[in-house]
Design a protein around this motif. Structure first.
Motif, short mmCIF file in Angstrom:
data_model
loop_
_atom_site.label_atom_id
_atom_site.label_comp_id
_atom_site.label_asym_id
_atom_site.label_seq_id
_atom_site.Cartn_x
_atom_site.Cartn_y
_atom_site.Cartn_z
N LEU A 39 68.57 65.82 24.97
CA LEU A 39 67.43 65.79 24.14
C LEU A 39 66.09 65.38 24.41
CD1 LEU A 39 69.95 64.68 21.09
CD2 LEU A 39 68.98 66.80 21.48
N ALA A 40 65.05 65.72 23.89
CA ALA A 40 63.71 65.33 24.48
C ALA A 40 63.67 63.91 24.06
CB ALA A 40 62.58 66.00 23.52
N ALA A 41 62.79 63.10 24.89
CA ALA A 41 62.74 62.00 24.80
C ALA A 41 62.27 61.27 23.09
CB ALA A 41 61.65 61.18 25.68
N ILE A 42 62.80 60.12 23.22
CA ILE A 42 62.18 59.68 21.50
C ILE A 42 61.41 58.23 21.85
CG2 ILE A 42 64.18 60.40 20.41
CD1 ILE A 42 65.45 57.68 20.54
N ASN A 43 60.61 58.03 21.01
CA ASN A 43 59.77 56.99 20.92
C ASN A 43 60.27 55.61 20.82
OD1 ASN A 43 59.29 56.36 18.29
ND2 ASN A 43 57.73 58.01 17.97
N GLN A 97 64.57 56.40 29.33
CA GLN A 97 65.96 57.29 29.00
C GLN A 97 66.78 56.46 28.10
OE1 GLN A 97 67.63 58.23 32.59
NE2 GLN A 97 66.94 60.34 32.51
N VAL A 98 67.43 57.01 26.98
CA VAL A 98 68.15 56.15 25.84
C VAL A 98 69.51 57.10 25.45
CG1 VAL A 98 67.98 55.44 23.56
CG2 VAL A 98 66.14 55.49 24.95
N ILE A 99 70.56 56.37 25.27
CA ILE A 99 71.68 56.91 25.07
C ILE A 99 71.91 55.97 23.68
CG2 ILE A 99 74.18 56.92 25.44
CD1 ILE A 99 73.79 57.18 28.51
#
Length: 112
Positions: A39-43, A97-99
């Motif tokens: 998914l697109a990066a989140i803020n 990046q985030v999981i």
């Protein structure tokens, strides 16, 4: 990919990387097979909101020395984020990046 294989409800958020390494390409292909969307990066505020909803957050970031790292988030506020493997708070701008791992699914596995 590993968390998804264990049955956890995970979401992976990142900017597009035009220079993927061969191992990364394999991981992305495996993620696609497992129906784990990239998914697109989140803020930063969205990361904070997910943390406040008691979800586990793993962030990929560059350390203050410029070395790539990833870690589970220990605490987060409007300006800083702290990780389990570091005693230094990091500025909000380090997140790349985030999981996000749904905590409810984790509790189900903890009982097994």
């Amino acid at each position: 990919v590993g968390l998804k294989k264990f049955g956890f409800d995970v979401q992976f958020y990142t900017d597009e990387d035009p220079e993927l390494q061969s191992q990364e390409k394999l991981s992305y292909a495996e993620a696609e097979q497992l129906k784990l969307p990239v998914l697109a990066a989140i803020n930063y505020q969205q990361i904070q909101q997910a943390f406040e909803q008691n979800k586990f957050i793993i962030v990929y970031y560059d350390t203050l020395e410029g070395v790539g790292n990833h870690s589970l988030v220990y605490s987060i506020d409007e300006q800083e984020i702290c990780f389990f493997d570091s005693f230094e708070a990091m500025p909000a701008s380090v997140c790349r990046q985030v999981i996000i791992i749904d905590n409810a699914n984790f509790e189900t596995h903890a009982e097994d």
